[in-house]
Design a protein around this motif. Structure first.
Motif, short mmCIF file in Angstrom:
data_model
loop_
_atom_site.label_atom_id
_atom_site.label_comp_id
_atom_site.label_asym_id
_atom_site.label_seq_id
_atom_site.Cartn_x
_atom_site.Cartn_y
_atom_site.Cartn_z
N ALA A 209 3.32 -13.13 -8.31
CA ALA A 209 4.23 -12.34 -8.05
C ALA A 209 3.19 -11.63 -7.21
O ALA A 209 2.04 -11.10 -8.53
CB ALA A 209 5.31 -11.27 -8.50
N ALA A 210 3.34 -11.12 -5.93
CA ALA A 210 2.14 -9.89 -5.90
C ALA A 210 2.43 -8.88 -6.57
O ALA A 210 4.26 -8.66 -6.76
CB ALA A 210 2.62 -9.93 -4.05
N PRO A 211 1.42 -7.74 -6.44
CA PRO A 211 1.50 -6.48 -7.37
C PRO A 211 2.23 -5.55 -6.23
O PRO A 211 2.35 -5.79 -4.89
CB PRO A 211 -0.12 -5.94 -7.47
N HIS A 212 3.55 -4.92 -6.75
CA HIS A 212 3.80 -3.77 -5.86
C HIS A 212 3.09 -2.78 -5.41
O HIS A 212 2.19 -2.34 -5.85
CB HIS A 212 5.31 -2.96 -6.99
N LEU A 213 3.50 -2.63 -4.41
CA LEU A 213 3.03 -1.28 -3.72
C LEU A 213 2.55 -0.25 -4.58
O LEU A 213 1.66 0.48 -4.28
CB LEU A 213 4.38 -0.88 -2.46
N LEU A 214 3.27 0.23 -5.15
CA LEU A 214 3.08 1.29 -6.25
C LEU A 214 2.82 1.40 -7.22
O LEU A 214 1.80 1.85 -8.24
CB LEU A 214 5.06 2.25 -6.65
N THR A 215 2.23 -0.59 -7.64
CA THR A 215 1.32 -0.48 -8.56
C THR A 215 -0.27 -0.15 -7.24
O THR A 215 -1.06 0.39 -8.45
CB THR A 215 1.38 -1.52 -9.01
N VAL A 216 0.26 -0.84 -6.61
CA VAL A 216 -0.88 -0.33 -5.49
C VAL A 216 -2.19 1.13 -5.58
O VAL A 216 -2.78 1.68 -6.04
CB VAL A 216 -1.20 -1.13 -4.01
N ALA A 217 -0.83 1.41 -5.12
CA ALA A 217 -0.61 3.41 -5.20
C ALA A 217 -1.11 3.90 -6.66
O ALA A 217 -1.62 4.45 -6.57
CB ALA A 217 0.18 3.73 -4.37
N SER A 218 -1.22 3.42 -8.13
CA SER A 218 -1.41 3.87 -9.19
C SER A 218 -2.60 3.09 -8.87
O SER A 218 -3.17 4.89 -9.66
CB SER A 218 -0.52 3.43 -9.72
N ILE A 219 -3.50 2.70 -8.57
CA ILE A 219 -4.39 2.58 -8.83
C ILE A 219 -5.52 3.07 -7.46
O ILE A 219 -6.85 3.41 -7.93
CB ILE A 219 -4.71 0.49 -8.78
#
Lengths: 267, 220
Positions: free
Chosen positions: A212-222
């Protein structure tokens, strides 16, 4: 930071040199594969006349591509020179992967290739397409790609030769927290890093489409983690497929601006 | 334990239709759990019920503007457009409704063109002013990206009206928030925890020995 609810947008002219590539990296949704044996007929790279006579106002020119099997490095240096004559904006040209390819094929030192790029008008070395600086991941997903240490050496060499290197942080479900920590530690040790590009993995059209594509919140945490480690380092991300709410979220977590393509040219 | 994220499959049955057939199948597809909102008499069966008009013994799924001061009602699921800020007319109506009616849930919807920062401010006000009220966010009007932001910032809120084809996004959101995802309704039966989907393994890319890059050498 968010300005009245709006994220900053940087208009980008995207120049694709070629989509041909022989590396066959599993995460790639960009390249047209070229067989390793007998490359055969391969579409030519972008020709100078394919640059339009004028284009919308841009604040960054990004030159990116696959790995050519027909044109020499000088061909692309000439392309950079032509673009430099038309704009005063920063030009981010190629990446350590392409430089290593031309170095291996033409047997010219990397610093010489970098000097040619700099003299032609390039200001930044691009981060590449899927540069996790963790060799086991590289060997599994992109076995022909240069090793992590070599990528780091070329980035530092670029900085020493007057071209600021950019880093890539790919956010993907198969890169766990420990691997991401290793990658960020390796990448952010480069003192001369001009900026970091955060790239959420796009599974469609790749050999990794089962993820799956990464969730927006995962991107935000990075993004938050990069910001924590390097408070003043610019962090950019492509604005494609991110809505106004997502932009607001990411900018509030530490993203500097979005790169929005105003025109894309290619062969 | 971390507060779970709830998935309440919801079926809306307009007035004038006998929805028993639809409701039965809808609930069967969701393991007997689900919430049916009906315009007419509520169909019987498992799951939970609410009605679009007040009916004795039923939860009323009402819009804020439908509440009249002299109307007697049982429990209410109150839908309201995101109130801009304390002190506005909508906010005063809401405050009166909270005092007047036995509210089960406050369901916040997002009017078109409302910026996320305004919803954020409003939710902050609501969670402070109506502490203890169950606040649910309407999945369809608020949007994926805003839902992600708000669910991360306000762990006490839940998500309403998640369509079946939004389940994979809900699973992904729960994983990003490190919260368990539970299938439930308002019937009083315990929620069922949904297991996280298994992560696929990375494929092996075949590697051929390569002594030089596969290029055409006419220009070397």
């Amino acid at each position: 930071m968010a300005d009245g609810g709006h994220a900053r947008s940087i208009p980008v002219l995207k120049v694709t040199t070629t989509r041909a590539c022989w590396m066959g990296c599993a995460f790639c949704d960009f390249a047209t594969p070229v067989p390793l044996r007998n490359p055969g007929r391969v579409a030519a790279a972008i020709a100078p006349h394919q640059l339009p006579p004028s284009w919308p106002r841009e604040e960054l020119v990004k030159i990116r591509g696959g790995l050519t099997v027909t044109e020499p490095f000088g061909y692309f240096v000439n392309l950079v020179r032509r673009i430099r004559h038309r704009t005063a904006s920063p030009i981010q040209a190629f990446s350590a992967v392409e430089l290593d390819h031309h170095h291996r094929v033409e047997r010219r030192p990397v610093h010489e290739l970098l000097s040619l790029l700099r003299d032609a008008g390039a200001t930044n070395l691009g981060p590449g397409g899927g540069e996790w600086l963790i060799d086991p991941i590289r060997q599994q997903l992109s076995p022909y790609r240069l090793p992590a240490q070599r990528w780091l050496e070329i980035a530092v060499l670029a900085a020493d030769n007057g071209i600021s290197p950019a880093g890539l942080v790919g956010v993907a479900p198969f890169v766990d927290e420990e691997a991401m920590d290793t990658h960020l530690t390796a990448l952010l040790q480069i003192r001369q890093l001009a900026h970091v590009v955060v790239k959420p993995f796009r599974p469609a059209g790749t050999k990794l489409a089962m993820f799956a594509a990464p969730h927006l919140l995962t991107v935000a945490s990075i993004i938050e983690e990069i910001r924590r480690r390097r408070p003043s380092l610019p962090i950019y991300m492509s604005g494609t497929a991110i809505g106004e709410d997502g932009r607001w979220l990411l900018v509030n977590r530490g993203l500097t601006a979005f790169w929005d393509t105003v025109l894309e040219v290619g062969p | 334990m971390t507060q779970p994220l709830y998935w309440v499959p919801t079926l809306l049955l307009p007035a004038g239709q006998d929805g028993s057939w639809h409701a039965q199948r809808f609930l069967r597809w969701h393991g007997g759990r689900g919430h049916v909102v009906s315009g007419g008499p509520p169909p019987s069966g498992p799951g939970s019920r609410a009605t679009l008009v007040p009916q004795s013994g039923q939860v009323w799924h009402a819009a804020l503007e439908a509440l009249a001061p002299d109307l007697d009602s049982g429990p209410v699921d109150l839908c309201l457009p995101c109130p801009p800020a304390p002190g506005t007319e909508i906010w005063q109506d809401l405050t009166r409704a909270v005092r007047r009616y036995p509210l089960r849930r406050l369901i916040v919807k997002r009017p078109a063109m409302t910026p996320l920062c305004q919803i954020d401010d409003a939710l902050k006000g609501m969670t402070e002013a109506f502490a203890g009220a169950e606040i649910w966010l309407d999945w369809r009007t608020i949007g994926q990206e805003a839902i992600a932001y708000l669910a991360a910032k306000y762990p006490q809120v839940q998500l309403d009206n998640v369509p079946d084809d939004g389940l994979h996004q809900l699973i992904s959101l729960a994983a990003a928030l490190h919260r368990p995802l539970c299938l439930t309704d308002f019937s009083g039966r315990p929620p069922v925890e949904l297991p996280a989907p298994a992560q696929p393994a990375l494929p092996r890319i075949p590697v051929a020995p390569l002594h030089h890059a596969p290029v055409k050498h006419q220009w070397l």
